[in-house]
Every structure is written in structure tokens, then in C-alpha cells.
Design a protein around this motif. Sequence first.
Motif, PDB file in Angstrom:
ATOM      1  N   VAL A  14       0.867  -1.184   0.000  1.00 47.35           N
ATOM      2  CA  VAL A  14       0.000   0.000   0.000  1.00 47.35           C
ATOM      3  C   VAL A  14       0.910   1.243   0.000  1.00 47.35           C
ATOM      4  N   PRO A  15       0.362   2.418  -0.315  1.00 48.51           N
ATOM      5  CA  PRO A  15       1.212   3.613  -0.349  1.00 48.51           C
ATOM      6  C   PRO A  15       2.045   3.837   0.917  1.00 48.51           C
ATOM      7  N   SER A  42       0.868   1.815  -6.250  1.00 48.95           N
ATOM      8  CA  SER A  42      -0.527   1.854  -6.682  1.00 48.95           C
ATOM      9  C   SER A  42      -1.147   0.499  -6.366  1.00 48.95           C
ATOM     10  N   SER A  43      -2.404   0.349  -6.659  1.00 39.08           N
ATOM     11  CA  SER A  43      -3.025  -0.952  -6.395  1.00 39.08           C
ATOM     12  C   SER A  43      -2.475  -2.019  -7.339  1.00 39.08           C
ATOM     13  N   LYS A  44      -1.934  -1.613  -8.484  1.00 42.53           N
ATOM     14  CA  LYS A  44      -1.422  -2.559  -9.476  1.00 42.53           C
ATOM     15  C   LYS A  44       0.086  -2.724  -9.449  1.00 42.53           C
ATOM     16  N   TYR A  45       0.797  -1.644  -9.112  1.00 44.83           N
ATOM     17  CA  TYR A  45       2.241  -1.637  -9.272  1.00 44.83           C
ATOM     18  C   TYR A  45       2.983  -1.103  -8.058  1.00 44.83           C
ATOM     19  N   VAL A  46       4.222  -1.573  -7.928  1.00 45.17           N
ATOM     20  CA  VAL A  46       5.236  -0.899  -7.137  1.00 45.17           C
ATOM     21  C   VAL A  46       6.146  -0.284  -8.188  1.00 45.17           C
ATOM     22  N   GLU A  47       6.203   1.025  -8.202  1.00 40.86           N
ATOM     23  CA  GLU A  47       6.905   1.745  -9.262  1.00 40.86           C
ATOM     24  C   GLU A  47       8.208   2.320  -8.716  1.00 40.86           C
ATOM     25  N   PHE A  48       9.289   2.061  -9.426  1.00 41.09           N
ATOM     26  CA  PHE A  48      10.586   2.628  -9.082  1.00 41.09           C
ATOM     27  C   PHE A  48      11.056   3.497 -10.237  1.00 41.09           C
ATOM     28  N   ASP A  49      11.502   4.689  -9.904  1.00 44.23           N
ATOM     29  CA  ASP A  49      12.075   5.635 -10.852  1.00 44.23           C
ATOM     30  C   ASP A  49      13.586   5.475 -10.726  1.00 44.23           C
ATOM     31  N   TYR A 134       0.085  10.819  -3.324  1.00 40.44           N
ATOM     32  CA  TYR A 134      -0.674   9.805  -2.588  1.00 40.44           C
ATOM     33  C   TYR A 134       0.056   8.459  -2.653  1.00 40.44           C
ATOM     34  N   GLN A 135       0.589   8.124  -3.818  1.00 40.49           N
ATOM     35  CA  GLN A 135       1.290   6.849  -3.977  1.00 40.49           C
ATOM     36  C   GLN A 135       2.577   6.798  -3.163  1.00 40.49           C
ATOM     37  N   LYS A 136       3.065   7.949  -2.748  1.00 35.84           N
ATOM     38  CA  LYS A 136       4.268   8.021  -1.912  1.00 35.84           C
ATOM     39  C   LYS A 136       3.898   8.239  -0.442  1.00 35.84           C
ATOM     40  N   PHE A 137       2.614   8.160  -0.128  1.00 33.90           N
ATOM     41  CA  PHE A 137       2.074   8.363   1.214  1.00 33.90           C
ATOM     42  C   PHE A 137       2.378   9.764   1.731  1.00 33.90           C
ATOM     43  N   GLU A 138       2.255  10.725   0.839  1.00 28.45           N
ATOM     44  CA  GLU A 138       2.372  12.137   1.175  1.00 28.45           C
ATOM     45  C   GLU A 138       0.986  12.763   1.037  1.00 28.45           C
ATOM     46  N   ASN A 139       0.095  12.326   1.916  1.00 29.51           N
ATOM     47  CA  ASN A 139      -1.320  12.666   1.769  1.00 29.51           C
ATOM     48  C   ASN A 139      -1.615  14.150   1.930  1.00 29.51           C
ATOM     49  N   LYS A 180     -10.248  11.957   2.597  1.00 30.74           N
ATOM     50  CA  LYS A 180      -9.990  10.540   2.332  1.00 30.74           C
ATOM     51  C   LYS A 180      -9.668  10.377   0.852  1.00 30.74           C
ATOM     52  N   ILE A 181      -8.424  10.092   0.575  1.00 35.11           N
ATOM     53  CA  ILE A 181      -7.957   9.978  -0.797  1.00 35.11           C
ATOM     54  C   ILE A 181      -8.295   8.593  -1.328  1.00 35.11           C
ATOM     55  N   SER A 182      -8.824   8.557  -2.528  1.00 32.62           N
ATOM     56  CA  SER A 182      -9.158   7.288  -3.162  1.00 32.62           C
ATOM     57  C   SER A 182      -8.804   7.368  -4.641  1.00 32.62           C
ATOM     58  N   ARG A 183      -8.563   6.220  -5.209  1.00 33.49           N
ATOM     59  CA  ARG A 183      -8.252   6.126  -6.631  1.00 33.49           C
ATOM     60  C   ARG A 183      -9.554   6.222  -7.418  1.00 33.49           C
TER      61      ARG A 183
END
Length: 186
Positions: A14-15, A42-49, A134-139, A180-183
Motif C-alpha cells: 500500500v502507499p 498503486s493498487s497494481k504496481y510498485v513503481e521505481f524511478d 498519494y502513492q508516496k504516502f504524502e497525503n 480521504k484519498i481514493s483512486r
Amino acid sequence: MDRFMLHLKNTRFVPEDSGHLLAKARQVCVGTNTVIRDSRVSSKYVEFDVSIDKSKLDELVSHLNPIAPLDHAKHVVEEHMEKEDAIKLGISYFNDERFWECHEVLEGVWKKCYEGERDLVQGIILVAAALVHYQKFENNICLSVLGRGLDKLAKSSGMYHGIDIDALRNKVQMIINSGKISRFTI
């Protein structure tokens, strides 16, 4: 060095895990001459830059495999495409929770917009950028950027290349009001 977005298959993260995943990825890649800039979940991916020599990409993926298996890797290069194609791709990225890529491709669209369209496209870009946070848990940052996006969308309504702008504005306003953040999809 080349820049890539690595999308690992996400089955359990999760984020809130993004910081831990970034630390773990950096740890398992020590000595590989890799720069891992960021991690997003994200719900589908763990994304690395990442930045790495292209010839070492398979080695990097094998180091990251204990975190999750690779879904796909995208070489980050400046893409030149027609405005319509870029908008379609941006929508596809947004709906696939690839918000960073959505933001990037729509910036190219924004540069080609006429005056009245610029704020609308910038509003969509800001919504995508907010969801990157949000994906970085910076809400808190996400909510702040959503507010800026909502301001840019304020004068627009109706449909824009298949995007229901009124529904988008309403969804963003609902998230801001509730905190409440949601996709969602566009």
C-alpha cells in the motif's frame, strides 16, 4: 545512464509502504551503479524511478525480484506525439494508476494548448501530480495539490476528449472535503 520507470506487480503493498520499499530497493542494489530516485505504490504496481546503464537493466530487475516480479519497464525519453494521441495516452496512464507518466505526457499537451484550454489541462496534470504524492504516502501534499488542480478546473465543464470534467471536479472536491484519498478513473 538511462532513466526507467520499473513497474513491479503489486500484490500486497500500500502507499504507506513506499518509503520502506525505497530503502529496501536501494539496499538490494548496493554496488550496481544504480540510482533509485523514488518509489510509488498503486493498487497494481510498485513503481521505481531509476537511472541505470541500459545494459544492466536485467541485473537490476533480478535484484528487485524479491520485492515483486517485474510487470514492465518503460524507458523514460521525451516523446513527441500528436496532441490527440498524447491525451489518449495520458488518460490511459491515469486510469492505469501510472500518474507520474500521465503528468509527463500531459505536460507535452499543455504546451500545445490554446489559452482557454491551458488551465483545464493544467488542472488534470495537477490531479495526476497529486495522486503521485498519494502513492508516496504524502497525503497532505496530495490534498494541497488537489486543491490547486480544482482551482484550475473551476472554469471548465462538460466533456474534454472523453473526460467528464464535471465528474472529475466533483470527485476531487469530494476527496478534499472528506480528506480521504481514493483512486478513480477519468
